[in-house]
Design an enzyme around this catalytic site. Structure first.
Site, PDB file in Angstrom:
ATOM      1  N   HIS A   1      23.709   4.641  -5.845  1.00 31.93           N
ATOM      2  CA  HIS A   1      24.196   5.947  -6.759  1.00 31.93           C
ATOM      3  C   HIS A   1      23.633   5.665  -8.081  1.00 31.93           C
ATOM      4  O   HIS A   1      24.001   6.436  -8.931  1.00 31.93           O
ATOM      5  CB  HIS A   1      25.709   5.998  -6.720  1.00 31.93           C
ATOM      6  CG  HIS A   1      26.208   6.186  -5.298  1.00 31.93           C
ATOM      7  ND1 HIS A   1      26.536   7.501  -5.030  1.00 31.93           N
ATOM      8  CD2 HIS A   1      26.669   5.457  -4.414  1.00 31.93           C
ATOM      9  CE1 HIS A   1      26.970   7.358  -3.762  1.00 31.93           C
ATOM     10  NE2 HIS A   1      27.140   6.309  -3.378  1.00 31.93           N
TER      11      HIS A   1
ATOM     12  N   LYS B   1      32.913  15.123 -17.316  1.00 32.07           N
ATOM     13  CA  LYS B   1      32.337  14.110 -16.447  1.00 32.07           C
ATOM     14  C   LYS B   1      32.755  12.720 -17.388  1.00 32.07           C
ATOM     15  O   LYS B   1      33.220  12.947 -18.317  1.00 32.07           O
ATOM     16  CB  LYS B   1      30.802  14.028 -16.377  1.00 32.07           C
ATOM     17  CG  LYS B   1      30.059  14.309 -17.646  1.00 32.07           C
ATOM     18  CD  LYS B   1      28.644  14.774 -17.364  1.00 32.07           C
ATOM     19  CE  LYS B   1      28.094  15.995 -16.907  1.00 32.07           C
ATOM     20  NZ  LYS B   1      27.561  16.064 -15.421  1.00 32.07           N
ATOM     21  N   ARG B   2      32.521  11.342 -16.754  1.00 36.83           N
ATOM     22  CA  ARG B   2      32.664  10.304 -17.545  1.00 36.83           C
ATOM     23  C   ARG B   2      31.851  10.280 -18.841  1.00 36.83           C
ATOM     24  O   ARG B   2      30.864  10.820 -18.669  1.00 36.83           O
ATOM     25  CB  ARG B   2      32.451   9.083 -16.747  1.00 36.83           C
ATOM     26  CG  ARG B   2      33.452   8.739 -15.463  1.00 36.83           C
ATOM     27  CD  ARG B   2      34.625   8.492 -16.213  1.00 36.83           C
ATOM     28  NE  ARG B   2      34.685   7.086 -16.855  1.00 36.83           N
ATOM     29  CZ  ARG B   2      35.367   6.145 -16.202  1.00 36.83           C
ATOM     30  NH1 ARG B   2      35.963   6.054 -15.208  1.00 36.83           N
ATOM     31  NH2 ARG B   2      35.155   4.933 -16.852  1.00 36.83           N
TER      32      ARG B   2
ATOM     33  N   LYS C   1      24.599  10.577 -20.188  1.00 36.10           N
ATOM     34  CA  LYS C   1      24.986  12.108 -20.034  1.00 36.10           C
ATOM     35  C   LYS C   1      24.942  12.842 -21.195  1.00 36.10           C
ATOM     36  O   LYS C   1      24.888  14.122 -21.038  1.00 36.10           O
ATOM     37  CB  LYS C   1      26.280  12.020 -19.233  1.00 36.10           C
ATOM     38  CG  LYS C   1      26.432  11.340 -18.054  1.00 36.10           C
ATOM     39  CD  LYS C   1      28.022  11.265 -17.494  1.00 36.10           C
ATOM     40  CE  LYS C   1      28.267  10.319 -16.298  1.00 36.10           C
ATOM     41  NZ  LYS C   1      27.867  11.133 -14.978  1.00 36.10           N
TER      42      LYS C   1
ATOM     43  N   THR D   1      27.557  15.742  -8.982  1.00 40.02           N
ATOM     44  CA  THR D   1      28.002  16.660  -8.156  1.00 40.02           C
ATOM     45  C   THR D   1      28.784  17.952  -8.878  1.00 40.02           C
ATOM     46  O   THR D   1      28.932  18.832  -8.226  1.00 40.02           O
ATOM     47  CB  THR D   1      28.876  15.847  -7.151  1.00 40.02           C
ATOM     48  OG1 THR D   1      29.826  15.021  -7.966  1.00 40.02           O
ATOM     49  CG2 THR D   1      28.365  15.034  -6.097  1.00 40.02           C
TER      50      THR D   1
ATOM     51  N   LYS E   1      29.350  22.265  -7.934  1.00 38.93           N
ATOM     52  CA  LYS E   1      30.852  22.952  -8.268  1.00 38.93           C
ATOM     53  C   LYS E   1      30.694  23.986  -9.048  1.00 38.93           C
ATOM     54  O   LYS E   1      31.368  24.988  -8.840  1.00 38.93           O
ATOM     55  CB  LYS E   1      31.839  21.761  -8.659  1.00 38.93           C
ATOM     56  CG  LYS E   1      32.058  20.544  -7.454  1.00 38.93           C
ATOM     57  CD  LYS E   1      32.810  19.572  -8.151  1.00 38.93           C
ATOM     58  CE  LYS E   1      32.688  18.394  -7.317  1.00 38.93           C
ATOM     59  NZ  LYS E   1      33.288  17.050  -7.768  1.00 38.93           N
TER      60      LYS E   1
HETATM   61  C1  26Q Z   1      29.332  -2.119 -11.404  1.00 36.23           C
HETATM   62  C2  26Q Z   1      29.684  -3.387 -11.633  1.00 36.23           C
HETATM   63  C3  26Q Z   1      30.730  -3.941 -11.975  1.00 36.23           C
HETATM   64  C4  26Q Z   1      31.846  -3.090 -12.133  1.00 36.23           C
HETATM   65  C5  26Q Z   1      31.871  -1.694 -11.886  1.00 36.23           C
HETATM   66  C6  26Q Z   1      30.655  -1.143 -11.488  1.00 36.23           C
HETATM   67  C7  26Q Z   1      30.670   0.153 -11.351  1.00 36.23           C
HETATM   68  C8  26Q Z   1      31.728   0.969 -10.719  1.00 36.23           C
HETATM   69  C9  26Q Z   1      31.507   2.410 -10.750  1.00 36.23           C
HETATM   70  C10 26Q Z   1      29.519   0.844 -11.076  1.00 36.23           C
HETATM   71  C11 26Q Z   1      29.281   2.163 -10.811  1.00 36.23           C
HETATM   72  C12 26Q Z   1      30.332   2.980 -10.639  1.00 36.23           C
HETATM   73  C13 26Q Z   1      30.188   4.479 -10.191  1.00 36.23           C
HETATM   74  C14 26Q Z   1      29.290   5.092 -10.454  1.00 36.23           C
HETATM   75  C15 26Q Z   1      29.148   6.331  -9.923  1.00 36.23           C
HETATM   76  O1  26Q Z   1      29.960   7.079 -10.063  1.00 36.23           O
HETATM   77  N1  26Q Z   1      27.900   7.069  -9.666  1.00 36.23           N
HETATM   78  C16 26Q Z   1      27.521   8.490  -9.572  1.00 36.23           C
HETATM   79  O2  26Q Z   1      27.676   8.807  -8.241  1.00 36.23           O
HETATM   80  C17 26Q Z   1      27.613   9.966  -8.058  1.00 36.23           C
HETATM   81  C18 26Q Z   1      27.638  10.433  -6.397  1.00 36.23           C
HETATM   82  O3  26Q Z   1      26.389   9.921  -5.925  1.00 36.23           O
HETATM   83  C19 26Q Z   1      26.465  10.821  -8.416  1.00 36.23           C
HETATM   84  O4  26Q Z   1      26.500  12.271  -8.057  1.00 36.23           O
HETATM   85  C20 26Q Z   1      26.498  10.388  -9.755  1.00 36.23           C
HETATM   86  O5  26Q Z   1      25.016  10.765 -10.349  1.00 36.23           O
HETATM   87  C21 26Q Z   1      26.242   8.693 -10.113  1.00 36.23           C
HETATM   88  O6  26Q Z   1      26.213   8.638 -11.666  1.00 36.23           O
END
Ligand code: 26Q
Length: 755
Positions: free
Chosen positions: A314, A494-495, A500, A601, A605
């Site tokens: 992702h 979004k976050r 972003k 995503t 929406k």
């Molecule tokens: C990684 C290492 C250590 C701790 C936490 C993490 C971590 C946690 C959450 C890394 C990434 C995430 C979340 C990522 C995320 O939400 N990515 C999004 O995924 C969506 C679904 O595929 C995409 O639409 C977005 O583009 C993408 O940013």
């Protein structure tokens, strides 16, 4: 008939009319749980386990009623006793068991997997506290624990339990299930959330989100890791991940054996999709269980593992790719560290000259994505562009080794939640015009025949208007914010992350503020709405929030500007807020630095709800643009190729852009006297210096083009016939982004489950 009235008499010895919303919520929850028990469990031989550290499921009441086909009936019965289903829904607390896109995707997927009648469960952790609740104080983000597990709730305790052997102790898990009900579907699935009885909130420091991170038995499932790509790796996260995957693997093996597997044929029974690398320890865990517990030889165990695990990537942000020091893994689960070393040894023997594909690097760091790609049978990206970048850049070495194992699965969203539940007004109108087949097949293209029908275009306008009024009432009631329902609603939710580029929109707001000050008054007032949380360790993201809140206050206090421009930052943005914001939006902000947003995503929406998108050609925006055509979307900015090249040659200097006379005043305004009077010098000047000197995610590179594109969007808004025609086209073309399509693709190419 449901007869809620008699249920109320039975349960509370009083009439529905005098029940509180909380009591009615409880009745409905029982009703749904009873009904779902009568749905058959899927017993197909082959079963999917969708393993994810996050499931951002949102509130379940409305969705479950809708999927069971009870929504209208319940709404009417409640209304006849003077009760509103919408108000009852407020009694439900939203489980925030996810950070953002990846967690919400997992939730949409569960809806679609079940709706398609496939045999597949979600597996994750039952965090006692979800993602922190965001509160604004002095224009800054503050944190409050999110205790979502009050009674009543959707969890049912199961009999299953497993022993999880950590290096220093063994823990016994408990399992809670949430029933997953498909749309008009006779079989159901489950979300399986593992937990630990010894976990207790007593170790949280009063009123904060701090706790003793070393007390594993008491904290293991206490908190969702409050972190989205902000990589503060620590032992607790490894404990959580191993606990999750050891449970998931033991569950998969136990259930396969119950369905008749003797494990040598496990490949016919089980497929595991891992949602990013967070569950990648399931690979060495399967190898460990098959050998140490079930007596299989190592080679066969590796062969089987390699044929049941599939990996979804992702992100292409290098800093979000998970890496763990081998020593940390050794400390938490030495046996798993040993298996990873053996798996790595095989790779080093096969590819001695390619250190970039080794799982353990020369500094003894374990690269989780490499583990997942070598020892899974499938790697997929989440949009066409993202998958191409993986193949051509980030994961090129791996694509050359395993060309047939890479594929694209463009993300999708469930239309049940994001259209039928969130926007019943539009949904009913589409039913009227198109019939109801789209509920299941997502096909809204028949709407295109009404492109020239002014009555239809008018109706779309009126629906948007109604949704704006509902949003206005909601924000007034819940956040004491008053917005102008006659304004253009322009939304970025979004976050908070530099890539972003919420800061780029803030620079545009400064531009607009200055223009209004000079007397250039927008024809229609503009409301720009932000929502989103920043990871607690991500300083610049906090500064961006501070900039926006300070700007919002400045504009609010300026009587000359206030009637024309309003900036709102919705507090504690979550799934439920999104359900209000998205249907009310005219404009969808999808302005990430090209190449950085894997898919997005939210963009889908908004499109489905008739907003027009202003977008860079990034992630799934590219596919939206292809579908609607350039006249129905506002694209701007550098291409992903340009950006990838600039990173490769280190060719970006923000000073070059900063010094332009159109840009410098906007950036300087961040630390102007007006701003410093209201805001914090520390936050504003840190952000100012960052943008001027580093600007790692290049907010300045596209700023001029962004400003022109925004002016064009607002100008076009003034012709509502043309605008609604564009809106109609967006709705009509959104079918491709149904998660049912995405899941059908996963199943056809990767899972091969029977339907
Ligand atoms: C990684 C290492 C250590 C701790 C936490 C993490 C971590 C946690 C959450 C890394 C990434 C995430 C979340 C990522 C995320 O939400 N990515 C999004 O995924 C969506 C679904 O595929 C995409 O639409 C977005 O583009 C993408 O940013």
């Amino acid at each position: 008939m449901i007869h809620l009235e008699s249920k109320a008499q039975e349960e509370f010895q009083k009439s529905l009319a005098t029940c509180t919303n909380q009591e009615i919520y409880q009745l409905l929850l029982q009703l749904i749980q009873n009904r779902s028990k009568h749905l058959a469990k899927n017993h197909s031989k082959r079963k999917l386990y969708y393993v994810s550290a996050e499931f951002l499921i949102g509130k379940l009441l409305t969705n479950n009623l809708l999927n069971l086909g009870l929504y209208e009936e319940v709404k009417e019965e409640l209304a006849s006793y003077g009760k509103s289903l919408l108000e009852v829904e407020e009694a439900e607390q939203e489980p925030s068991l996810g950070n953002g896109g990846l967690g919400r995707l997992a939730a949409c997927f569960l809806d679609s997997i079940t709706t398609l009648g496939l045999n597949g469960d979600g597996v994750g952790l039952n965090y006692h506290f979800g993602l922190f609740q965001q509160v604004f104080e002095n224009n800054k983000q503050n944190y409050q624990p999110d205790e979502w597990l009050s009674e009543p709730n959707w969890l049912t305790k199961s009999e299953r339990s497993f022993e999880i052997p950590f290096g220093k102790f063994t823990l016994t898990s408990t399992l809670y299930d949430i029933e997953v009900i498909g749309y008009h579907q006779e079989t159901r699935n489950q979300l399986r959330l593992f937990d630990l009885e010894s976990v207790t909130s007593d170790i949280i420091e009063e009123g904060t989100i701090h706790f003793d991170k070393t007390n594993i038995k008491e904290n293991l499932t206490l908190f969702l890791y409050p972190d989205d790509s902000d990589r503060n790796g620590n032992l607790l996260r490894i404990y959580q991940q191993y606990f999750m995957v050891s449970n998931a693997a033991q569950l998969a093996l136990a259930e396969a054996m119950e369905r008749g597997s003797h494990l040598h044929d496990l490949i016919d029974y089980v497929v595991v999709q891992i949602n990013d690398t967070h569950p990648a320890f399931i690979i060495p865990e399967f190898a460990r269980l098959l050998t140490a517990v079930h007596g299989m030889d190592f080679e066969e165990a590796v062969y089987i593992t390699r044929n049941i695990v599939a990996f979804t990537n992702h992100t292409i942000l290098a800093e979000a790719l998970e890496k763990w020091p081998l020593g940390d893994i050794q400390e938490v689960v030495p046996e798993i560290a040993g298996v990873i070393e053996k798996l790595d040894k095989k790779i080093k023997e096969e590819f001695p000259q390619q250190p970039h594909v080794h799982i353990i690097d020369k500094n003894n760091i374990v690269h989780m994505a490499r583990l997942a790609i070598h020892y899974g049978f499938s790697t997929n990206g989440v949009s066409k562009l993202h998958t191409e970048i993986l193949k051509e850049n980030e994961l090129k070495d791996f694509y050359e080794i395993y060309p047939d194992e890479f594929s694209n699965k463009t993300n999708g969203i469930t239309f049940r939640r994001w259209l039928m539940a969130a926007n019943p007004e539009l949904s009913c109108f589409l039913d009227e015009k198109n019939g109801t087949a789209w509920h299941k097949n997502g096909d809204l293209s028949a709407l295109l025949t009404y492109q020239e029908d002014t009555e239809v275009l008018n109706k779309l306008y009126n629906i948007k208007r109604e949704k704006k009024e509902q949003l206005k009432n909601h924000l007034e009631r819940t956040q004491a914010i008053s917005i102008n329902e006659n304004s253009i609603i322009d939304v970025q939710i979004k976050r908070i992350h530099e890539y972003k580029r919420q800061q780029m929109l803030a620079l545009y707001i400064i531009h607009k503020y200055m223009a209004i000050k000079k007397g250039q008054i927008p024809q229609t007032p503009i409301t720009i709405i932000y929502g989103g949380k920043a990871a607690s360790a991500y300083t610049i993201a906090q500064d961006i929030i501070h900039l926006i809140l300070t700007l919002s206050e400045l504009i609010e206090k300026d009587e000359a500007v206030r009637p024309h421009l309003q900036v709102v930052f919705v507090e504690d943005y979550n799934v439920s807020e999104a359900e209000y914001l998205i249907p009310a939006a005219d404009i969808s902000e999808q302005i990430s630095l090209a190449s950085k947003e894997a898919s997005g995503t939210g963009n889908m929406k908004f499109m489905l709800n008739g907003a027009l998108t202003i977008a860079t050609l990034d992630g799934a925006n590219v596919e939206i643009a292809e579908l609607v055509g350039e006249e129905n979307i506002y694209t701007f900015g550098r291409s992903s190729e340009d950006i990838v090249y600039l990173y490769e040659v280190d060719g970006y200097d923000p000073r070059y852009y900063y010094e332009k006379e159109t840009i410098q005043p906007l950036v300087d305004f961040i630390v102007s006297d007006e701003m410093l009077q209201l805001g914090s010098e520390e936050n504003l000047s840190r952000l100012y210096h960052d943008i001027k000197n580093k600007d790692y995610f290049m907010a300045l590179i596209d700023l001029e083009e962004f400003i022109s594109a925004k002016e064009k969007v607002y100008e076009d808004y003034e012709n509502q016939v043309i605008w609604q025609k564009k809106s109609l086209t967006n709705i009509a073309k959104a079918g491709f982004f149904s998660a049912d399509r995405t899941i059908a693709d996963y199943n056809a190419d990767i899972w091969h489950l029977e339907d």
